[in-house]
Write a protein that holds these residues in place. Structure first.
Motif, PDB file in Angstrom:
ATOM      1  N   LEU A 163       0.828  -1.213   0.000  1.00 11.86           N
ATOM      2  CA  LEU A 163       0.000   0.000   0.000  1.00 11.86           C
ATOM      3  C   LEU A 163       0.866   1.269   0.000  1.00 11.86           C
ATOM      4  O   LEU A 163       0.564   2.242   0.688  1.00 11.86           O
ATOM      5  N   GLY A 164       1.940   1.229  -0.738  1.00 13.80           N
ATOM      6  CA  GLY A 164       2.802   2.404  -0.858  1.00 13.80           C
ATOM      7  C   GLY A 164       3.833   2.553   0.239  1.00 13.80           C
ATOM      8  O   GLY A 164       4.639   3.481   0.216  1.00 13.80           O
ATOM      9  N   ILE A 165       3.844   1.631   1.217  1.00 15.09           N
ATOM     10  CA  ILE A 165       4.829   1.681   2.310  1.00 15.09           C
ATOM     11  C   ILE A 165       5.940   0.682   1.991  1.00 15.09           C
ATOM     12  O   ILE A 165       5.695  -0.528   1.959  1.00 15.09           O
ATOM     13  N   ARG A 166       7.129   1.193   1.775  1.00 12.91           N
ATOM     14  CA  ARG A 166       8.263   0.340   1.396  1.00 12.91           C
ATOM     15  C   ARG A 166       9.114   0.025   2.628  1.00 12.91           C
ATOM     16  O   ARG A 166       9.459   0.919   3.398  1.00 12.91           O
ATOM     17  N   VAL A 167       9.462  -1.265   2.792  1.00  9.82           N
ATOM     18  CA  VAL A 167      10.294  -1.703   3.910  1.00  9.82           C
ATOM     19  C   VAL A 167      11.531  -2.402   3.350  1.00  9.82           C
ATOM     20  O   VAL A 167      11.411  -3.424   2.669  1.00  9.82           O
ATOM     21  N   ASN A 195       7.559   6.074   3.142  1.00  7.14           N
ATOM     22  CA  ASN A 195       6.148   6.258   2.825  1.00  7.14           C
ATOM     23  C   ASN A 195       6.028   6.856   1.419  1.00  7.14           C
ATOM     24  O   ASN A 195       6.199   8.060   1.227  1.00  7.14           O
ATOM     25  N   ASN A 196       5.761   5.995   0.450  1.00  8.27           N
ATOM     26  CA  ASN A 196       5.581   6.462  -0.930  1.00  8.27           C
ATOM     27  C   ASN A 196       4.109   6.673  -1.282  1.00  8.27           C
ATOM     28  O   ASN A 196       3.781   6.866  -2.452  1.00  8.27           O
ATOM     29  N   SER A 197       3.236   6.649  -0.271  1.00 13.23           N
ATOM     30  CA  SER A 197       1.818   6.885  -0.521  1.00 13.23           C
ATOM     31  C   SER A 197       1.510   8.376  -0.352  1.00 13.23           C
ATOM     32  O   SER A 197       2.397   9.184  -0.096  1.00 13.23           O
ATOM     33  N   VAL A 231       5.394   8.425  13.395  1.00 11.34           N
ATOM     34  CA  VAL A 231       4.485   8.889  12.339  1.00 11.34           C
ATOM     35  C   VAL A 231       5.347   9.196  11.118  1.00 11.34           C
ATOM     36  O   VAL A 231       6.348   9.921  11.206  1.00 11.34           O
ATOM     37  N   ILE A 232       4.958   8.642   9.971  1.00 14.45           N
ATOM     38  CA  ILE A 232       5.741   8.783   8.737  1.00 14.45           C
ATOM     39  C   ILE A 232       4.865   9.484   7.704  1.00 14.45           C
ATOM     40  O   ILE A 232       3.851   8.937   7.256  1.00 14.45           O
ATOM     41  N   PHE A 233       5.256  10.705   7.347  1.00  9.98           N
ATOM     42  CA  PHE A 233       4.480  11.488   6.388  1.00  9.98           C
ATOM     43  C   PHE A 233       4.844  11.086   4.952  1.00  9.98           C
ATOM     44  O   PHE A 233       5.886  10.462   4.717  1.00  9.98           O
ATOM     45  N   PRO A 234       3.976  11.444   4.001  1.00  8.80           N
ATOM     46  CA  PRO A 234       4.270  11.102   2.603  1.00  8.80           C
ATOM     47  C   PRO A 234       5.635  11.639   2.160  1.00  8.80           C
ATOM     48  O   PRO A 234       6.045  12.734   2.553  1.00  8.80           O
ATOM     49  N   ARG A 235       6.320  10.847   1.378  1.00 11.08           N
ATOM     50  CA  ARG A 235       7.643  11.177   0.819  1.00 11.08           C
ATOM     51  C   ARG A 235       8.718  11.341   1.887  1.00 11.08           C
ATOM     52  O   ARG A 235       9.738  11.980   1.651  1.00 11.08           O
TER      53      ARG A 235
END
Length: 290
Positions: A163-167, A195-197, A231-235
């Motif tokens: 879902l756009g979250i890369r690990v 967070n690429n979402s 908390v991880i914001f977009p980009r």
């Protein structure tokens, strides 16, 4: 009216047998005669041969032989891995105490070991075969590795997106924290979460599945990571390091992070996969941390 001209015949007289009853053919009691023993033994041997030559019995024997071969290979790999770990640890200690003569000797021993070690040799051959596009040879080396050390085909790094979250994960063996003679092997790993979402997320919980070289599996659950629920914001991303002790020189880890979107109240949680990666004192072809 009476019937006077006809009489019912009188019954035939019974005759008593005064002699001995005739014998019927039967096997005498006690031990079987030689002829019958031969027949019975032949039948039993035939049944045993047909049973031992059955496809099911052949499959059982092949399965037992395969398991024995795998156990021997695992024991041999364990001994070699412990020796390799011990050499690396001794080299680090010699360099730390500036015993450069001993460090040089250990370095040469380590190089010789790496050249002769079957797993490392097969890895080099497979890599070279792939580079030269000799894919039939590469497949042969891969199959040999599967038998010798199945975990060695798994890299010490992994990369997965949910879902756009890369690990991304990378593991490394730490000689200074390990004691191979006591069966204590220490591995560190570094994780980068990106967070690429288009929505901010918060990491709530973690779940790890740790499997050692003997196949023993342990599930580990915890709140957040390294004492935080970031908390991880977009980009943007979040990175952290942690460690995992093992009782064997190799193993694997995988798991997931439980997260939720925080831009909307009442959002349900979702799991972000952590793809499997290896814990191995032999490392792999890429020893660079993230």
């Amino acid at each position: 009216m009476q019937w006077t001209g006809l009489r019912s015949p009188s019954p035939a007289p019974k005759v008593a047998w005064m002699g001995r009853r005739p014998r019927t053919a039967r096997w005498p009691r006690g031990r079987l005669p030689a002829a019958r023993r031969v027949v019975v033994a032949s039948a039993a041997a035939s049944d045993a041969n047909s049973s031992s030559n059955s496809p099911e019995r052949d499959e059982e024997r092949e399965e037992v032989a395969r398991k024995v071969k795998e156990e021997k290979a695992a024991a041999s790999l364990l001994m070699r891995s412990q020796k390799y770990a011990m050499l690396k640890q001794q080299l680090a200690v010699a360099a730390q105490f500036e015993d450069y003569k001993e460090a040089a000797r250990l370095r040469d021993s380590l190089r010789s070991f790496e050249e002769e070690e079957p797993v490392l040799r097969l890895r080099r051959l497979m890599k070279k075969a792939i580079e030269e596009e000799r894919f039939e040879d590469a497949a042969k080396y891969r199959d040999e590795l599967k038998i010798l050390a199945p975990h060695c085909l798994l890299k010490c790094s992994s990369d997965a997106t949910t879902l756009g979250i890369r690990v991304q994960v990378r593991s490394v063996y730490i000689e200074s924290r390990s004691q191979p003679l006591k069966g204590q092997f220490f591995f560190a790993y570094r994780i980068r979460i990106t967070n690429n979402s288009q929505r901010p997320v918060q990491l709530l919980r973690r779940h790890w599945i740790v499997t050692d070289g003997n196949g023993k599996t342990e599930n580990i659950w915890g709140v957040g990571v390294v004492g935080e629920q970031p908390v991880i914001f977009p980009r943007t991303g979040f990175e952290y390091s942690s460690a995992c002790p093992l009782s064997t020189p190799n193993g694997r880890m995988e798991g997931d992070f439980e997260m939720k979107h925080i831009d909307k109240a009442g959002s349900s949680t979702f799991n972000v996969a952590i793809a499997p990666f290896s814990l191995s004192i032999l490392g792999d072809d890429n020893d660079v941390l993230l």
